[in-house]
Design a protein around this motif. Structure first.
Motif, PDB file in Angstrom:
ATOM      1  N   PRO A  33      -4.194   8.312  -6.102  1.00 51.82           N
ATOM      2  CA  PRO A  33      -3.558   7.152  -5.462  1.00 51.82           C
ATOM      3  C   PRO A  33      -2.034   7.236  -5.450  1.00 51.82           C
ATOM      4  O   PRO A  33      -1.393   6.913  -4.434  1.00 51.82           O
ATOM      5  N   TYR A  36      -0.558   4.688  -2.839  1.00 50.99           N
ATOM      6  CA  TYR A  36      -1.305   3.446  -3.058  1.00 50.99           C
ATOM      7  C   TYR A  36      -1.155   2.994  -4.506  1.00 50.99           C
ATOM      8  O   TYR A  36      -1.202   3.807  -5.434  1.00 50.99           O
ATOM      9  N   ASP A  37      -1.008   1.688  -4.686  1.00 48.39           N
ATOM     10  CA  ASP A  37      -1.028   1.140  -6.042  1.00 48.39           C
ATOM     11  C   ASP A  37      -2.446   1.195  -6.594  1.00 48.39           C
ATOM     12  O   ASP A  37      -3.429   1.251  -5.852  1.00 48.39           O
ATOM     13  N   HIS A  97      -5.192  -1.136  -5.210  1.00 46.16           N
ATOM     14  CA  HIS A  97      -5.562  -1.043  -3.788  1.00 46.16           C
ATOM     15  C   HIS A  97      -7.005  -0.588  -3.676  1.00 46.16           C
ATOM     16  O   HIS A  97      -7.472   0.233  -4.484  1.00 46.16           O
ATOM     17  N   ALA A 140      -7.836   3.018  -3.909  1.00 50.55           N
ATOM     18  CA  ALA A 140      -7.669   3.700  -5.203  1.00 50.55           C
ATOM     19  C   ALA A 140      -8.910   3.615  -6.079  1.00 50.55           C
ATOM     20  O   ALA A 140      -8.957   4.262  -7.138  1.00 50.55           O
ATOM     21  N   ASP A 151       2.557   3.243 -10.940  1.00 49.98           N
ATOM     22  CA  ASP A 151       2.666   2.226  -9.896  1.00 49.98           C
ATOM     23  C   ASP A 151       4.087   1.700  -9.734  1.00 49.98           C
ATOM     24  O   ASP A 151       4.488   1.339  -8.631  1.00 49.98           O
ATOM     25  N   GLY A 192       3.306   1.396  -3.983  1.00 50.79           N
ATOM     26  CA  GLY A 192       2.457   0.986  -2.864  1.00 50.79           C
ATOM     27  C   GLY A 192       3.154   0.043  -1.908  1.00 50.79           C
ATOM     28  O   GLY A 192       2.954   0.115  -0.688  1.00 50.79           O
ATOM     29  N   GLY A 203       3.959   1.057   1.767  1.00 56.91           N
ATOM     30  CA  GLY A 203       3.347   0.183   2.762  1.00 56.91           C
ATOM     31  C   GLY A 203       4.311  -0.166   3.872  1.00 56.91           C
ATOM     32  O   GLY A 203       3.938  -0.154   5.063  1.00 56.91           O
TER      33      GLY A 203
END
Length: 560
Positions: free
Chosen positions: A119, A124-125, A128, A131, A143, A541, A545
Motif C-alpha cells: 500500500p 494508499y493509506d 484504504h 490496502a 502512512d 494517501g 490522492g
C-alpha cells in the motif's frame, strides 16, 4: 596490449591445442555440446591473449578512479573502505522494523535499506479498501510522518546512510524523512542516502506505478532539482536493473535497459534545465547479482565503462565526478529456492563475491528463507555475516579489481558492452525508452528471455540444485518462518484515525490545496509543498490522492 609476434605464437599454440582436444573428444567427451553463460553468451573452451588483442589498456581499462572506470570508481577501492553493507529490511509496523534496524546496526550493518509494504508503494493509506490484506506484509507500513518518526526512533540520521526502495511516491517519503531529521535537529544538507525513484522500470518490470509517465518524470526531475539545492549528499535516483533481471532478463538486457532508462532520465533533466555535470554526481544504479560468476563480474565492469562513455560522448559531461557509475547490488531473489532453502546460503555467497569482485559500492545479501517468507532475524544475521566474511576473511579486497587481465573476463566485458550497446541503439531508433516501453518492446524482450530461462530448467538443460536435480524429501514446516499478523492492518487503521483526530486539520486542508495548485503549474516544483504537507501530518494517501486527481493514473499496456 601484446606484441604481434607473441600473438602469432599464441595463435599457433591455440590451434595446436584445439586440434589435440578435437582428436581426444571421442574418448573424453565434454559434458554438453554448447557452453554458454547464464544469459546465453557462447563461451569458448579456452581464452587466450588473442581474444583481447584489440583492447587498448589506457582507453578501455585504465586505472581505478579514472575514465572509463572499468576497474572501479574509487582509486583505492576496498583498500580504503569496504562497500556499504546495507541489509534491506522492513515488515509489519514501524515499531517492529525499528527493532530490526537496531539489531542490524548492532551487528555491523553500515547503512539501512527500507522495505515498504505494498500500500505504501502505491500511495494508499493503511485504512484504504485497496490496502486490505496487504498492510505490513512485504515491508513496513508508513502512512504519515508519525510512522516515520517511530521507524527511525533512536537512530541518528546524520550518522546513518538510508536507502528507501520507493518509486511512485518517492517525493512524499523523502519529505517525511527530511521532516523526521528536522525533528532530530539534523539539517537536510547533512542527510545521506538514496531513494530509488525509478519509475521507468516500474512500467517495464515491477508494476508499482501510480501516475502516467509525463507527471512521473516531472516528479523525478523536481526531486533532482530540490536535492541539488537542499540535500546535496542525497542520491536522488537509483536506476534499477535489479527488477528488470528479477522479471527474467538476461545480464546483457539488464545492462542495456537500465542504462537506457538512465539516458531517459538524463534527457528529461536536461530538458528541465538541469546541468548533467551537477545532477550526474547524484545518480546511482542498482543491479542484480545472479548465479553465473564470471558473467556477473564482466557485467558490472561493462556497465561502468559504457555509462561513462555515454555521459562523456553523448551528453558532453566534463566533470569527472559526474561520470562514474556508482551502484548498489542485491543478490538474486529469483534464484532462491523454496526447496532445500539452506542451499541459498551458498548461492548468495557466490553472488555476493561476484558483486565484490565487480566493484560494487553497496551490497544487500538475501536471506536463505526469502523464497518462502520475509526473513527471520537468524537468517538475516547469516546473510550479513556472509558479507563480513568476504570482507574480512577471503582476501579478495586486498587488491583492486583482481579479475582484470583475465582473458575470459576481459573478452566477456567487451561482449556484454557491445551487445548492450546494440539494444540501446535499437531503442534510440524507436525514439527513446519511453516510446520503446509504450510499444512493449522492452517488456517483450524480457518476457521472451524469462520463458527461455524457465524452459531450460524444465527441460533439465539448466541444473538448479534441489529443484530438478539432487532433490530430497523434506518435512513440511521444518523451517521457522516470519509471519505478519493480520492485526497489523487493524492497528494501523486505528492509529490513522487517532492521528486525524489530533492533528491540525485546517493546516492539512490548506497544504493539500497548495499541492493541488502547484500540480497544475507544470513549471513549478512540488517538493516544497509536499514537505509542508508532511510536516503537519498529512498522510501519504491524502497527498497521492490529490495528485491522482490532477495527474490521472497509469494503465498498463499488456504485451503478449
Amino acid at each position: 596490449m601484446f606484441d604481434k609476434a607473441i600473438l602469432e605464437e599464441v595463435r599457433k599454440l591455440k590451434e595446436s591445442y584445439d586440434a589435440s582436444v578435437e582428436k581426444s573428444l571421442p574418448k573424453r567427451p565434454e559434458r554438453r555440446e554448447n557452453f554458454t553463460t547464464g544469459g546465453g553468451i557462447p563461451l569458448k573452451r579456452l581464452y587466450t591473449p588473442t581474444d583481447i588483442e584489440g583492447v587498448n589498456y589506457n582507453e578501455d581499462l585504465g586505472v581505478p578512479g579514472s575514465f572509463p572506470y572499468t576497474r572501479g570508481v574509487q582509486e583505492t577501492q576496498y583498500r580504503g573502505r569496504f562497500w556499504t553493507m546495507r541489509q534491506y529490511a522492513g515488515f509489519a509496523t514501524a515499531e517492529d522494523s525499528n527493532r530490526r534496524y537496531r539489531m542490524l546496526l548492532d551487528q555491523g550493518t553500515m547503512g539501512l535499506s527500507v522495505a515498504f509494504d505494498l500500500p505504501t508503494q502505491i500511495g494508499y493509506d493503511s485504512d484504504h479498501h485497496m490496502a486490505a490484506g496487504e498492510v505490513g506484509k512485504v515491508g513496513v507500513a508508513i502512512d504519515s510522518m508519525a510512522d516515520m518518526e517511530i521507524l527511525f526512533d533512536g537512530i541518528p540520521l546524520d550518522k546513518v546512510s538510508t536507502s528507501m526502495t520507493i518509486n511512485a511516491p518517492s517525493s512524499v517519503l523523502l519529505a517525511m524523512y527530511i521532516g523526521v531529521a528536522e525533528k532530530q535537529g539534523v539539517a537536510m544538507d547533512q542527510l545521506s542516502g538514496t531513494i530509488q525513484n525509478d519509475i521507468l522500470k516500474e512500467y517495464i518490470a515491477r508494476g508499482t506505478y501510480i501516475f502516467p509517465p509525463k507527471p512521473s518524470m516531472r516528479l523525478i526531475t523536481n526531486i533532482f532539482d530540490f536535492c541539488s539545492k537542499n540535500v546535496p549528499k542525497w542520491n536522488t535516483i537509483s536506476i534499477s536493473g535489479y527488477h528488470i533481471r528479477e522479471a527474467g532478463s538476461t545480464a546483457v538486457q539488464e545492462v542495456a535497459f537500465t542504462l537506457a532508462d538512465g539516458i531517459a532520465y538524463v534527457e528529461a533533466a536536461i530538458k528541465a534545465g538541469l546541468d548533467p555535470n551537477v545532477f550526474g554526481k547524484r545518480l546511482s544504479f542498482f543491479f542484480n547479482a545472479h548465479n553465473d560468476f564470471i558473467e556477473e563480474i564482466a557485467k558490472f565492469r561493462a556497465a561502468r565503462r559504457l555509462w561513462a562513455r555515454i555521459l562523456k560522448e553523448r551528453f558532453g559531461v566534463t566533470d569527472p565526478k559526474a561520470l562514474p557509475l556508482r551502484f548498489h547490488t542485491q543478490t538474486g531473489g529469483c534464484t532462491l529456492t523454496a526447496q532445500q532453502p539452506e542451499n541459498n546460503i551458498a548461492r548468495v555467497t557466490v553472488q555476493a563475491l561476484a558483486a565484490v569482485l565487480g566493484g560494487t559500492q553497496s551490497l544487500h545479501t538475501n536471506s536463505m528463507d526469502e523464497a518462502l517468507a520475509l526473513p527471520t532475524e537468524k537468517s538475516v544475521r547469516i546473510a550479513l555475516k556472509t558479507q563480513q566474511i568476504i570482507a574480512h576473511e577471503s582476501g579478495v579486497c586486498n587488491t583492486i579489481d583482481p579479475m582484470a587481465g583475465s582473458y575470459a573476463i576481459e573478452s566477456l566485458t567487451n561482449e556484454i558492452e557491445a551487445q548492450a550497446m546494440d539494444y540501446i541503439s535499437k531503442i534510440d531508433e524507436m525514439g527513446g525508452m519511453m516510446t520503446a516501453i509504450e510499444k512493449g518492446y522492452v517488456q517483450k524482450q524480457i518476457q521472451d528471455a524469462a520463458y527461455d530461462y524457465q524452459l531450460s530448467i524444465e527441460n533439465n538443460d539448466r541444473v538448479v540444485v534441489g529443484v530438478n536435480k539432487f532433490t530430497v524429501e523434506e518435512e513440511a514446516g521444518s523451517l521457522q518462518l516470519l509471519k505478519v499478523d493480520e492485526s497489523v492492518g487493524t492497528n494501523q487503521a486505528r492509529k490513522l484515525k487517532e492521528l486525524r483526530e489530533k492533528r491540525d486539520n485546517i493546516a492539512v486542508t490548506n497544504a493539500l490545496s497548495s499541492i493541488r495548485e502547484v500540480a497544475k503549474d507544470e513549471t513549478a516544483n512540488l517538493m516544497p509543498s509536499i514537505l509542508d504537507a508532511v510536516r503537519c501530518y498529512t498522510t501519504e494517501g491524502e497527498i497521492c490522492g490529490v495528485l491522482r486527481e490532477e495527474f490521472g493514473e497509469y494503465k498498463e499496456n499488456i504485451v503478449l
